[in-house]
Design a protein around this motif. Sequence first.
Motif, PDB file in Angstrom:
ATOM      1  N   LEU A 107       0.810  -1.430   0.008  1.00 55.86           N
ATOM      2  CA  LEU A 107       0.080   0.038   0.004  1.00 55.86           C
ATOM      3  C   LEU A 107       0.959   1.305  -0.069  1.00 55.86           C
ATOM      4  N   THR A 108       2.018   1.168   0.626  1.00 57.69           N
ATOM      5  CA  THR A 108       2.983   2.504   0.713  1.00 57.69           C
ATOM      6  C   THR A 108       3.826   2.432  -0.621  1.00 57.69           C
ATOM      7  N   GLY A 109       3.751   1.575  -1.487  1.00 62.12           N
ATOM      8  CA  GLY A 109       4.487   1.434  -2.683  1.00 62.12           C
ATOM      9  C   GLY A 109       5.921   1.059  -2.516  1.00 62.12           C
ATOM     10  N   GLU A 110       6.221   0.352  -1.573  1.00 61.88           N
ATOM     11  CA  GLU A 110       7.499  -0.213  -1.270  1.00 61.88           C
ATOM     12  C   GLU A 110       7.636  -1.264  -2.108  1.00 61.88           C
ATOM     13  N   GLU A 165      -2.450   2.379  -6.236  1.00 52.48           N
ATOM     14  CA  GLU A 165      -2.569   4.024  -6.085  1.00 52.48           C
ATOM     15  C   GLU A 165      -3.422   4.061  -4.937  1.00 52.48           C
ATOM     16  N   ILE A 166      -2.997   4.967  -4.047  1.00 52.78           N
ATOM     17  CA  ILE A 166      -3.607   5.264  -2.776  1.00 52.78           C
ATOM     18  C   ILE A 166      -4.101   6.603  -2.691  1.00 52.78           C
ATOM     19  N   TRP A 167      -5.540   7.043  -2.523  1.00 50.44           N
ATOM     20  CA  TRP A 167      -5.747   8.461  -2.807  1.00 50.44           C
ATOM     21  C   TRP A 167      -6.856   8.348  -1.613  1.00 50.44           C
ATOM     22  N   GLU A 168      -6.852   9.654  -0.982  1.00 52.54           N
ATOM     23  CA  GLU A 168      -8.052   9.973  -0.019  1.00 52.54           C
ATOM     24  C   GLU A 168      -9.123  10.909  -0.784  1.00 52.54           C
ATOM     25  N   MET A 169     -10.005  11.257  -0.076  1.00 53.46           N
ATOM     26  CA  MET A 169     -11.169  11.792  -0.629  1.00 53.46           C
ATOM     27  C   MET A 169     -11.970  12.380   0.532  1.00 53.46           C
ATOM     28  N   TRP A 211      -8.911   5.031  -0.374  1.00 57.34           N
ATOM     29  CA  TRP A 211      -9.002   4.140  -1.590  1.00 57.34           C
ATOM     30  C   TRP A 211      -7.845   3.479  -1.831  1.00 57.34           C
ATOM     31  N   CYS A 212      -7.981   2.455  -2.675  1.00 60.45           N
ATOM     32  CA  CYS A 212      -6.709   1.686  -3.371  1.00 60.45           C
ATOM     33  C   CYS A 212      -7.104   1.219  -4.475  1.00 60.45           C
ATOM     34  N   GLY A 213      -6.544   1.309  -5.615  1.00 55.64           N
ATOM     35  CA  GLY A 213      -6.888   0.987  -6.846  1.00 55.64           C
ATOM     36  C   GLY A 213      -5.884   0.972  -7.760  1.00 55.64           C
TER      37      GLY A 213
END
Length: 568
Positions: free
Chosen positions: A271-274, A453-457, A525-527
């Motif tokens: 989730l953190t892209g590592e 890709e993690i984003w907040e809304m 979200w995660c997508g």
Amino acid sequence: MNTIIFLVMRRMRVPLLILLTAYTVAMVGMTLIEGVDDQGQPWRMEFFHAFYFVSFMGTTIGFGEIPYEFSNAQRLWVTLSLYMTVVAWIYAIGALLSLLQDEALRHAMTESRFARTVDNIHEHFYLICGYGDTGRALVSALEERFMRTVVIEKKQERINVLMMENYPIYVPKFCADASLPLHLVEGGLKNPYCSGVVAITDDNLANLHIAITAKLLKPQLTVIGRVDSHDVAANMDSFGTDFIIDPFNVFARKLHTALHSPHLLLLRECLTGEKNSKLCEPLNPPQQGLWILCGYGRFGKAVYERFKGDKNIRFVVIEATLEKTGYPKVEYIEGRGTEAHTLQQAHVEEAVGIIAGTDDDVNNLSIIMTAREINPNLFVVLRQNRADNQIIFEAAKADIVMQASQIIANHIRVLLTTPLLVDFLRLSKRRGHKWIRQLLTRLKDVLNSTPAEIWEMRIDKNSAPALWNAFSQGNSVNFECLQADPRERQKKLACIPLLLVRSDKEMILLPEESECLAPGDQLLWCGRPGVASWMEWTLRDPLVLVYLSTGEIVPRSYVGRWFLKKRK
């Protein structure tokens, strides 16, 4: 600007006085020496004519003798004046060129230009103090998300590296001591668009001064400080620093999670892209047995403190300078760990894992190579101190690589860009291994070997005007509607809602599709990459929201709507 003017006037005072004196003497002489006019009468040149003639004479252009031909005395004076003014100009120009190469002036001009550039930023940015390995990784991570940054770094060679980077957004940079309040203000501390200050220099006291200055001058600003001293951390905390990061404690927590909750570590890295989702395979570290800890400095002590209460794991410490680091309360061997006999004294043959955690990358690589020759089945944890050694560390094929700069940069990047992800991981830890494994399986199916890709809304009037209007009209919107593809409502976007935070601080993990949204909600979200932009269309376009909610396609033109109304 005042400093620049002062430096110029101080260095150019003598050359300008000499130039002024040469021109004055030349003009006065031209007005005093007599000549003959076209009628044969004596005449003296007026001051304005003398000023005009000496001005173009000094440039050696030579427009001719004005207003009449000169006498021999005048021509002799012109000759002397010509050499006098040319020499004065050569001296003045030489002094000017020398001034332009002066380090103090160039630094003042760079400082002034940097302050003007930052002052003209009218979008949110972060002030990054320190551009070492961690700063470079953090700036790169933020620039990939098109988030503006401003950098202050004390070492010029690091600024030169930053100048060579090809970032999509220009990064203002300045070589200065960020612990000085003046430079922080020049870097945008008081700019209303400054969203936070990140103090990640190599000096604990400098980071402390930066955090204190930021909190005193702008208390509401988010401040993140990196320290590896408990005393400095306590001092920084007393001034209200929002996040205090000790890299060695972060390493130790990650290692502890890897050994006891490998699936949680895997979820965090995905989730953190590592890690890429296609590489998200769980580790199988030994959770009990003998471990060899090479290096008992700050990192080694942090690891020991994290594991000392674990009854299933036994440590043997190898340290070359025990008189400096102190003696551990477990079995220890004095040595570097690069020699086979030292590892054998630490019982490497019966060990299940080894941690090469010294502050020397070459020694760490030598330790694991020697240890593997004796015991090929060891679980290897390798500490990487310099980002430049990435290639050889990848070739070492360790089970876990602890790279200081990358871990700290990812940690700070998550805090700045998706703070809800920290809450999600904290709540996920309480759900247990089975729940995390099921979530990982679901993420693999949705992501399909693409990076997550993690984003907040946030559901408010500015971020989601279409939803806000629907709520004001008494309509309800659920997650199923948001996850529908605006191009074809029967299809779903490749994304998963991870966390819903209500306005009353209620947190819901993995909300159901039937869960209705409300004003003030925050979503995580995660997508797949690009899904967020399609969802943004739904949040802002009322007609798309109507189509996804009811299946009705409303024409965008007034004529089309009129025909639709008449048909109904």
